[in-house]
Design a protein around this motif. Structure first.
Motif, PDB file in Angstrom:
ATOM      1  N   ASP A 157      32.858   3.437 -41.002  1.00 30.54           N
ATOM      2  CA  ASP A 157      32.455   3.886 -39.670  1.00 30.54           C
ATOM      3  C   ASP A 157      31.538   2.834 -39.055  1.00 30.54           C
ATOM      4  O   ASP A 157      31.003   1.969 -39.753  1.00 30.54           O
ATOM      5  N   GLU A 158      31.353   2.954 -37.752  1.00 26.98           N
ATOM      6  CA  GLU A 158      30.392   2.074 -37.090  1.00 26.98           C
ATOM      7  C   GLU A 158      28.985   2.372 -37.596  1.00 26.98           C
ATOM      8  O   GLU A 158      28.625   3.526 -37.834  1.00 26.98           O
ATOM      9  N   ASP A 160      25.341   1.523 -36.146  1.00 27.95           N
ATOM     10  CA  ASP A 160      24.529   0.932 -35.084  1.00 27.95           C
ATOM     11  C   ASP A 160      23.063   0.968 -35.506  1.00 27.95           C
ATOM     12  O   ASP A 160      22.741   1.212 -36.674  1.00 27.95           O
ATOM     13  N   CYS A 164      22.361   1.738 -39.306  1.00 26.18           N
ATOM     14  CA  CYS A 164      22.724   0.546 -40.071  1.00 26.18           C
ATOM     15  C   CYS A 164      21.720   0.229 -41.181  1.00 26.18           C
ATOM     16  O   CYS A 164      20.600   0.742 -41.214  1.00 26.18           O
ATOM     17  N   ASN A 199      30.989  -2.725 -37.977  1.00 28.13           N
ATOM     18  CA  ASN A 199      32.128  -2.030 -37.398  1.00 28.13           C
ATOM     19  C   ASN A 199      32.987  -1.446 -38.519  1.00 28.13           C
ATOM     20  O   ASN A 199      32.936  -1.933 -39.663  1.00 28.13           O
ATOM     21  N   ARG A 223      28.228   7.976 -40.956  1.00 26.45           N
ATOM     22  CA  ARG A 223      28.405   6.617 -41.491  1.00 26.45           C
ATOM     23  C   ARG A 223      28.748   6.710 -42.963  1.00 26.45           C
ATOM     24  O   ARG A 223      27.961   7.175 -43.771  1.00 26.45           O
TER      25      ARG A 223
END
Length: 302
Positions: A157-158, A160, A164, A199, A223
């Motif tokens: 998954d992304e 951000d 992150c 990403n 995530r």
């Protein structure tokens, strides 16, 4: 606080067959490396679909020892991690055999590398628990082999700035007492750290001695990250922590996963990795794995 400024070179699996020597050197010096576009198309879709089953079990609450939880600041216990994910999902078996990754691992560790840990780490939507600054593990005492032990982190998954990983470049070279002092600082201080946004399908290599972590989520999206750890066989054989039997079992498991990847429809046209360890690590007659869940505690050295 202001964040550390560093130029972070990136590899791209759509444009390369393996990481370059320059990228490998950045990893050795800084303790992490970003690789874009490793998992794409149908493989990414299947990994997202299959790992969601583990996420649903974890979020519903499970007494299975493979499902792990962390406590948020407000005292709520939230799902965080599933161990032995290769055993639970077919797509994860093929993922272990990704040729770009295995060629790159061999470039850094040598051809006698051994796959060790495999986990799914999750930040659940809006309620992710924090992961404080830490090292995953220490290099075995007395080991002077310069080759790093590291994790390969596959992002499904992304990720951000709300979800992150944060890393402290070069902290993989710090003395233990310096790392412990840094981890003991209150809060989640990022003044000497950099965020690593990702990403879906991207990968991070991170040294087990790199200081890294992530703050508690607030408004974060889902995530999922699959972690596969690799160790040079020579370091494992001399220092452990696993028995020699474990190394052989995991080698045969890797060979089996390479065969499974060859059979996957989404790998058509891909050049498989040819795992040919040498010397004391040569495989010999192939053996079909009896399981994909070789528990660490069963194979610890005395």
């Amino acid at each position: 606080m202001s964040q550390q400024k560093i130029h972070i070179p990136e590899a791209d699996a759509l444009l390369q067959d393996e990481i370059t020597s320059e990228q490998a050197q950045f990893f050795l010096e800084n303790g992490f490396l970003v690789i874009r576009n490793v998992v794409v198309g149908e493989e990414l879709r299947l990994l997202q679909e299959q790992t969601m089953k583990a996420v649903e079990i974890g979020m519903a609450g499970s007494d299975d020892e493979d499902y792990m939880y962390r406590v948020r600041k407000n005292g709520e216990r939230k799902y965080w991690r599933t161990e032995y994910i290769i055993d639970k999902q077919e797509a994860n078996k093929a993922l272990l055999a990704h040729p770009f990754i295995l060629r790159s691992v061999a470039k850094i560790q040598g051809i006698n590398f051994i796959p060790t840990w495999d986990s799914l780490v999750v930040k659940i939507p809006n309620q992710a628990a924090s992961v404080p600054w830490h090292r995953d593990a220490l290099v075995p005492e007395g080991c002077t082999d310069p080759r790093p032990i590291f994790n390969v982190d596959f992002y499904l998954d992304e990720a951000d700035l709300k979800s992150c990983l944060w890393v402290i470049p070069g902290s993989n070279h710090w003395a233990a007492e310096v790392a412990e002092e840094r981890c003991a600082l209150p809060g989640f201080d990022v003044s000497d750290a950099v965020p690593v946004p990702m990403n879906p399908g991207d990968v991070i290599f991170h040294n087990i001695q790199l200081l890294h972590g992530s703050p508690e989520g607030d408004g974060n999206a889902l995530r999922r990250t699959v972690y596969y750890e690799f160790r040079p066989g020579e370091i494992e054989a001399e220092f452990g922590p696993h028995t020699l039997e474990y190394l052989s079992l995991k080698q045969h498991m890797l060979v089996d996963c390479i065969e499974k990847r060859k059979e996957a429809a989404y790998t058509s046209g891909e050049t498989p990795y040819d795992y040919q360890p040498k010397g004391a690590f040569a495989i010999g007659t192939k053996q079909v794995p009896k399981t994909y869940r070789y528990t660490h505690t069963e194979y610890w050295r005395a």
